[in-house]
Design a protein around this motif. Structure first.
Motif, PDB file in Angstrom:
ATOM      1  N   LEU A   1       0.840  -1.206   0.000  1.00  0.00           N
ATOM      2  CA  LEU A   1       0.000   0.000   0.000  1.00  0.00           C
ATOM      3  C   LEU A   1       0.876   1.258   0.000  1.00  0.00           C
ATOM      4  O   LEU A   1       0.583   2.234  -0.694  1.00  0.00           O
ATOM      5  CB  LEU A   1      -0.939   0.000   1.212  1.00  0.00           C
ATOM      6  CG  LEU A   1      -2.086  -1.029   1.173  1.00  0.00           C
ATOM      7  CD1 LEU A   1      -2.779  -1.129   2.514  1.00  0.00           C
ATOM      8  CD2 LEU A   1      -3.096  -0.689   0.080  1.00  0.00           C
TER       9      LEU A   1
ATOM     10  N   ALA B   1       0.988   4.274  -2.813  1.00  0.00           N
ATOM     11  CA  ALA B   1       0.836   5.699  -2.496  1.00  0.00           C
ATOM     12  C   ALA B   1       2.013   6.507  -3.045  1.00  0.00           C
ATOM     13  O   ALA B   1       1.835   7.595  -3.584  1.00  0.00           O
ATOM     14  CB  ALA B   1       0.716   5.881  -0.986  1.00  0.00           C
TER      15      ALA B   1
ATOM     16  N   GLU C   1      -4.568  10.995   4.277  1.00  0.00           N
ATOM     17  CA  GLU C   1      -4.981  10.005   3.271  1.00  0.00           C
ATOM     18  C   GLU C   1      -4.158   8.719   3.410  1.00  0.00           C
ATOM     19  O   GLU C   1      -4.641   7.626   3.147  1.00  0.00           O
ATOM     20  CB  GLU C   1      -4.843  10.586   1.866  1.00  0.00           C
ATOM     21  CG  GLU C   1      -5.710  11.821   1.620  1.00  0.00           C
ATOM     22  CD  GLU C   1      -7.160  11.614   2.025  1.00  0.00           C
ATOM     23  OE1 GLU C   1      -7.681  10.495   1.844  1.00  0.00           O
ATOM     24  OE2 GLU C   1      -7.765  12.573   2.543  1.00  0.00           O
ATOM     25  N   MET C   2      -2.910   8.880   3.821  1.00  0.00           N
ATOM     26  CA  MET C   2      -2.055   7.717   4.047  1.00  0.00           C
ATOM     27  C   MET C   2      -2.701   6.818   5.110  1.00  0.00           C
ATOM     28  O   MET C   2      -2.730   5.598   4.961  1.00  0.00           O
ATOM     29  CB  MET C   2      -0.699   8.227   4.541  1.00  0.00           C
ATOM     30  CG  MET C   2       0.429   7.297   4.274  1.00  0.00           C
ATOM     31  SD  MET C   2       0.658   7.027   2.506  1.00  0.00           S
ATOM     32  CE  MET C   2       1.646   5.542   2.592  1.00  0.00           C
TER      33      MET C   2
ATOM     34  N   THR D   1      -5.883   6.601   5.922  1.00  0.00           N
ATOM     35  CA  THR D   1      -7.081   5.969   5.369  1.00  0.00           C
ATOM     36  C   THR D   1      -6.682   4.790   4.491  1.00  0.00           C
ATOM     37  O   THR D   1      -7.294   3.723   4.537  1.00  0.00           O
ATOM     38  CB  THR D   1      -7.891   6.999   4.553  1.00  0.00           C
ATOM     39  OG1 THR D   1      -8.280   8.051   5.425  1.00  0.00           O
ATOM     40  CG2 THR D   1      -9.134   6.378   3.942  1.00  0.00           C
ATOM     41  N   LEU D   2      -5.610   4.990   3.728  1.00  0.00           N
ATOM     42  CA  LEU D   2      -5.137   3.913   2.848  1.00  0.00           C
ATOM     43  C   LEU D   2      -4.601   2.733   3.651  1.00  0.00           C
ATOM     44  O   LEU D   2      -4.977   1.584   3.428  1.00  0.00           O
ATOM     45  CB  LEU D   2      -4.054   4.460   1.917  1.00  0.00           C
ATOM     46  CG  LEU D   2      -3.532   3.472   0.864  1.00  0.00           C
ATOM     47  CD1 LEU D   2      -4.605   3.158  -0.163  1.00  0.00           C
ATOM     48  CD2 LEU D   2      -2.287   4.008   0.178  1.00  0.00           C
TER      49      LEU D   2
ATOM     50  N   ALA E   1      -5.063   1.829   6.729  1.00  0.00           N
ATOM     51  CA  ALA E   1      -6.029   1.162   7.612  1.00  0.00           C
ATOM     52  C   ALA E   1      -6.710  -0.008   6.910  1.00  0.00           C
ATOM     53  O   ALA E   1      -7.221  -0.930   7.550  1.00  0.00           O
ATOM     54  CB  ALA E   1      -7.066   2.162   8.113  1.00  0.00           C
ATOM     55  N   VAL E   2      -6.691   0.035   5.585  1.00  0.00           N
ATOM     56  CA  VAL E   2      -7.289  -1.017   4.772  1.00  0.00           C
ATOM     57  C   VAL E   2      -6.675  -2.395   5.070  1.00  0.00           C
ATOM     58  O   VAL E   2      -7.376  -3.405   5.093  1.00  0.00           O
ATOM     59  CB  VAL E   2      -7.089  -0.622   3.282  1.00  0.00           C
ATOM     60  CG1 VAL E   2      -7.065  -1.823   2.381  1.00  0.00           C
ATOM     61  CG2 VAL E   2      -8.166   0.362   2.856  1.00  0.00           C
TER      62      VAL E   2
ATOM     63  N   LEU F   1      -3.751   3.634 -11.562  1.00  0.00           N
ATOM     64  CA  LEU F   1      -3.382   4.951 -11.042  1.00  0.00           C
ATOM     65  C   LEU F   1      -3.456   6.003 -12.151  1.00  0.00           C
ATOM     66  O   LEU F   1      -3.859   7.142 -11.912  1.00  0.00           O
ATOM     67  CB  LEU F   1      -1.978   4.902 -10.444  1.00  0.00           C
ATOM     68  CG  LEU F   1      -1.801   3.993  -9.216  1.00  0.00           C
ATOM     69  CD1 LEU F   1      -0.376   4.065  -8.696  1.00  0.00           C
ATOM     70  CD2 LEU F   1      -2.782   4.361  -8.112  1.00  0.00           C
TER      71      LEU F   1
ATOM     72  N   VAL G   1     -13.263  -2.436   2.075  1.00  0.00           N
ATOM     73  CA  VAL G   1     -11.838  -2.153   1.894  1.00  0.00           C
ATOM     74  C   VAL G   1     -11.541  -1.623   0.478  1.00  0.00           C
ATOM     75  O   VAL G   1     -10.718  -0.731   0.299  1.00  0.00           O
ATOM     76  CB  VAL G   1     -11.060  -3.459   2.188  1.00  0.00           C
ATOM     77  CG1 VAL G   1      -9.755  -3.506   1.450  1.00  0.00           C
ATOM     78  CG2 VAL G   1     -10.856  -3.631   3.686  1.00  0.00           C
TER      79      VAL G   1
ATOM     80  N   GLN H   1     -12.393   2.053   0.133  1.00  0.00           N
ATOM     81  CA  GLN H   1     -11.558   2.866   1.029  1.00  0.00           C
ATOM     82  C   GLN H   1     -10.190   3.106   0.401  1.00  0.00           C
ATOM     83  O   GLN H   1      -9.642   4.204   0.445  1.00  0.00           O
ATOM     84  CB  GLN H   1     -11.426   2.165   2.387  1.00  0.00           C
ATOM     85  CG  GLN H   1     -10.667   3.008   3.417  1.00  0.00           C
ATOM     86  CD  GLN H   1     -10.806   2.456   4.823  1.00  0.00           C
ATOM     87  OE1 GLN H   1     -11.796   1.812   5.153  1.00  0.00           O
ATOM     88  NE2 GLN H   1      -9.823   2.722   5.653  1.00  0.00           N
ATOM     89  N   LYS H   2      -9.656   2.055  -0.208  1.00  0.00           N
ATOM     90  CA  LYS H   2      -8.364   2.171  -0.883  1.00  0.00           C
ATOM     91  C   LYS H   2      -8.472   3.165  -2.047  1.00  0.00           C
ATOM     92  O   LYS H   2      -7.621   4.049  -2.202  1.00  0.00           O
ATOM     93  CB  LYS H   2      -7.977   0.772  -1.390  1.00  0.00           C
ATOM     94  CG  LYS H   2      -6.637   0.658  -2.029  1.00  0.00           C
ATOM     95  CD  LYS H   2      -6.320  -0.823  -2.259  1.00  0.00           C
ATOM     96  CE  LYS H   2      -5.287  -1.017  -3.346  1.00  0.00           C
ATOM     97  NZ  LYS H   2      -5.104  -2.444  -3.681  1.00  0.00           N
TER      98      LYS H   2
ATOM     99  N   ALA I   1      -8.750   6.933  -0.958  1.00  0.00           N
ATOM    100  CA  ALA I   1      -7.487   7.492  -0.447  1.00  0.00           C
ATOM    101  C   ALA I   1      -6.571   7.826  -1.620  1.00  0.00           C
ATOM    102  O   ALA I   1      -5.986   8.917  -1.672  1.00  0.00           O
ATOM    103  CB  ALA I   1      -6.821   6.501   0.508  1.00  0.00           C
ATOM    104  N   LEU I   2      -6.475   6.902  -2.593  1.00  0.00           N
ATOM    105  CA  LEU I   2      -5.612   7.147  -3.747  1.00  0.00           C
ATOM    106  C   LEU I   2      -6.154   8.303  -4.592  1.00  0.00           C
ATOM    107  O   LEU I   2      -5.393   9.117  -5.108  1.00  0.00           O
ATOM    108  CB  LEU I   2      -5.498   5.871  -4.594  1.00  0.00           C
ATOM    109  CG  LEU I   2      -4.769   4.701  -3.913  1.00  0.00           C
ATOM    110  CD1 LEU I   2      -4.915   3.424  -4.735  1.00  0.00           C
ATOM    111  CD2 LEU I   2      -3.287   5.028  -3.698  1.00  0.00           C
TER     112      LEU I   2
ATOM    113  N   ALA J   1      -7.973  10.883  -3.509  1.00  0.00           N
ATOM    114  CA  ALA J   1      -7.716  12.142  -2.800  1.00  0.00           C
ATOM    115  C   ALA J   1      -6.235  12.524  -2.895  1.00  0.00           C
ATOM    116  O   ALA J   1      -5.894  13.701  -3.077  1.00  0.00           O
ATOM    117  CB  ALA J   1      -8.152  12.024  -1.339  1.00  0.00           C
ATOM    118  N   MET J   2      -5.344  11.522  -2.783  1.00  0.00           N
ATOM    119  CA  MET J   2      -3.913  11.801  -2.939  1.00  0.00           C
ATOM    120  C   MET J   2      -3.630  12.398  -4.318  1.00  0.00           C
ATOM    121  O   MET J   2      -2.822  13.315  -4.459  1.00  0.00           O
ATOM    122  CB  MET J   2      -3.110  10.503  -2.795  1.00  0.00           C
ATOM    123  CG  MET J   2      -2.970  10.006  -1.375  1.00  0.00           C
ATOM    124  SD  MET J   2      -2.044   8.442  -1.358  1.00  0.00           S
ATOM    125  CE  MET J   2      -2.295   7.971   0.358  1.00  0.00           C
TER     126      MET J   2
ATOM    127  N   SER K   1     -10.706  12.339   1.668  1.00  0.00           N
ATOM    128  CA  SER K   1     -11.511  11.138   1.450  1.00  0.00           C
ATOM    129  C   SER K   1     -12.436  10.877   2.633  1.00  0.00           C
ATOM    130  O   SER K   1     -12.095  11.201   3.767  1.00  0.00           O
ATOM    131  CB  SER K   1     -10.593   9.923   1.252  1.00  0.00           C
ATOM    132  OG  SER K   1      -9.949   9.608   2.462  1.00  0.00           O
TER     133      SER K   1
ATOM    134  N   CYS L   1     -14.996   7.726   4.168  1.00  0.00           N
ATOM    135  CA  CYS L   1     -15.685   6.440   4.114  1.00  0.00           C
ATOM    136  C   CYS L   1     -17.171   6.664   4.388  1.00  0.00           C
ATOM    137  O   CYS L   1     -17.570   7.728   4.858  1.00  0.00           O
ATOM    138  CB  CYS L   1     -15.140   5.487   5.172  1.00  0.00           C
ATOM    139  SG  CYS L   1     -13.418   5.056   4.932  1.00  0.00           S
TER     140      CYS L   1
END
Lengths: 415, 415
Positions: A50, A54, A65-66, A68-69, A71-72, B16, B72, B75-76, B79-80, B82-83, B94, B96
């Motif tokens: 992960l 990122a 955001e890191m 949130t990522l 925590a997955v 990505l 999950v 959520q992943k 986050a990506l 928003a990054m 982001s 949830c």
């Protein structure tokens, strides 16, 4: 109700087959009469992949955001863990950090736990469920996802144990804490009981076993920790309050650290503020200084030695050379080939002669000591790197393998 | 404040690079003066591989844990996403499902949205952030994670648009809704505007575009939806309230369904309760019945035909044969080689002769009609499967490609 918090690390839950092994260990605890609360890390490799993802998106991803990522990873693991327990016939319920809740401050990627709600956990246990809690995660008062930093699942487990007034079992991929690194000292023994303080001083041995911050946490709340291998039925190492460690041996363990570089600032004018100037500059550059040794001065001059992590050595050299020139020191000597050998034990507090004995062992083996630094329960010597393994083995043989003999001497000394 | 909810499907955020494309589309909306609220699905393939993983653990994983596991994926993605927006210089945050919050009932794996909190979204927008909301997820009043069922991200987007009184843009991998399947009818046209009712009746065309339940939701709250391709700047199809569809053509689109099997129960005694007996038994076996056709009776007997999904056909046959015997019907005839051709359009409500024209077109092409069923805005004919493509092309040519001519006729008919 005898609650037991059982934490499983990333390697322990690295595959579905291994999760099943872990689940069976939980069931065993249940059958012994415990009410288990499971804490799981992310499956081995998940967190790294992960982070890699990122980094592809953003060179410095926003920390919020890191979190949130990342925590997955744990969320996935706890769902699979709970499913496995259910399949084996034991009702289980997964809980993310925010569902417990585990409330933290809002320092993303390295949050600290502020409080833990236990009522949901307790009612789940009373209803006959096994709660499976995500390690590493928390939530702020504003419903933001946080993470506790690398190895944070240990902290989750210890904090839950503290809140639930339970013991904490850390199931990991090593069988416990050893008296020395078994790769160097084949005779290294597994330690049965160790105090928090000793564990903290043995960081370089212990860090492979559990996150140091979680040991501090355990010490603060007197949580008894049992570190053991997920893949064996053997007892591991208990990390407990000092007064529970009955057998107060002088030396609990021996560590070696070859990751440091020594600098010596030669012929420093011995006047107030000089040391401060050097170490403030290093601190400003975010360089952590480990050993600092300064001898008595001669004719208004002294030598000052310190060690930093090898990765910081070049930066440190640049900074220190500048200051050395400014304060009129003679020169800066750098030595990359050093090893720090430490002996650790709470018994030292009340045992005379331990330091002398250490120096004697090193001398008998022809090892020259370049610097010495001591704390209440630890003595460290800086030596030439090439003697590192020899030193550890010799110290281990005399302090640990011949412990019974030593304890007699120690007993005599104490008279 | 002109809010626009922009939803991106799994293929759109599949890599990505694609997420960056989506982020640029969001920035474009921002530059046009909109305040965008992003809804993202999981990256393509994620949900399937999570389901696969769960199936390896448990043949029927507990639905509660399934929801925790599947959540999950989104959520992943958020986050990506928003990054990515942050990297492009646009502050984004982001959220949830539980962070919005999107409150649902507690029917795990197919929860329904009960209410949506919008205050956090509104203050984020006011502070200059782009909120990136996880599709598909919700949370119950008891802090349980729920999911909205397959394609649930569309429902999230429409529900958010309803709550925020905004339009809803569905960015997907097709350019819009077509008058027929372009693989069968190369001349199929993209529909510019279509009413909710038409969209629902065109389910078999529309289902590839967006989840049908979300269209029902949009109809209930009058949310205007713009379905378009993520990978093109072209306008897509607007799904809007009926009174906004100015051009009320008789036939908006033509669908074909070859996934059904027809059963005919021959010589059924025509007395009360017989139909109920057959269809209750099928319902009890969780078999969905589509078309049901019963003609007037002759001498106290009638024939009854119905269609079910091919996957249910064997089970249905067994059930129906038993009942047929019991009620004294002559026989049960099964026909797997059928196709259901439907024409759909709200113009039909006020246009005479559409049905007759459809039958005529089929007859002129030598296609025999095996059953007919009609609703206010749809006429369906069951025909031999081998004529399916011919029928669709012929109907498309006369009803859609020659629309102008038809509309004149239609106008005349209305006099």
């Amino acid at each position: 109700m005898k609650i037991l918090v059982q934490k499983f690390g990333g390697t322990s839950v690295g595959t579905l087959e291994r999760i099943e092994l872990c689940a069976k260990r939980v069931i065993k605890a249940l059958e012994k009469g415990y009410k288990p609360v499971v804490v799981s890390s992310a499956m081995a490799g998940e967190t790294d992949s992960l982070i890699e993802l990122a980094k592809k998106v953003h060179p410095r991803p926003p920390e919020r955001e890191m979190d949130t990522l990342l925590a997955v990873g744990e969320q996935k693991a706890i769902a699979l863990f709970a499913m496995t327990l259910n399949k084996l016939g034991y009702p289980a319920v997964s809980l993310c950090g925010w569902q417990v809740p585990i409330i933290t401050d809002n320092v993303h990627t390295k949050a600290r736990i502020r409080k833990i709600g236990i009522s949901r956990l307790l009612s789940l246990i009373e209803e006959g469920y096994i709660p499976v809690v995500a390690g590493f995660q928390g939530v702020t008062e504003d419903w933001e996802i946080t993470t506790l930093g690398r190895g944070g699942s240990d902290t989750t487990a210890v904090a839950l144990a503290a809140a639930l007034k339970a013991d904490c079992e850390i199931n990991t991929d090593v069988p416990g804490v050893f008296t020395a690194d078994p790769r160097i000292v084949p005779n290294a023994k597994k330690i049965k009981k160790i105090s928090y303080e000793e564990m903290l001083e043995l960081a370089s041995l212990g860090a492979k076993v559990m996150q140091i911050r979680s040991v501090e946490f355990a010490a603060k709340y007197n949580v008894r920790i049992h570190v053991r291998s997920t893949f064996s039925e053997e007892e591991g190492t208990w990390i407990v309050p000092e007064d529970e460690v009955m057998e107060k041996v002088a030396v609990r363990g021996i560590t070696v650290d070859t990751k440091e570089t020594r600098f010596t600032v030669v012929r420093v004018p011995d006047k107030p503020g000089i040391a401060a100037e050097i170490f403030k500059a290093l601190g400003d550059a975010h360089i952590v200084v480990d050993m600092i040794v300064q001898n008595v001065s001669h004719e208004g001059y002294t030598d000052m030695s310190f060690t930093v992590n090898k990765t910081d050595a070049d930066k440190a050299e640049e900074i220190v050379k500048k200051i050395a020139q400014k304060i009129g020191a003679k020169e800066v000597v750098r030595d990359d080939k050093v090893a720090k050998i430490s002996i650790v034990g709470i018994g030292m507090k009340s045992a005379y002669g331990v330091a002398g004995r250490m120096f004697d062992i090193l001398a008998r083996n022809g090892i020259n000591i370049k610097a010495i630094s001591t704390s209440e329960i630890k003595i460290s010597c800086l030596i030439d790197e090439k003697y590192a393994e020899l030193a550890v083995r010799a110290l281990h043989e005399e302090f640990i393998e011949e412990m019974e003999e030593f304890e007699t001497i120690n007993g005599k000394n104490k008279e």
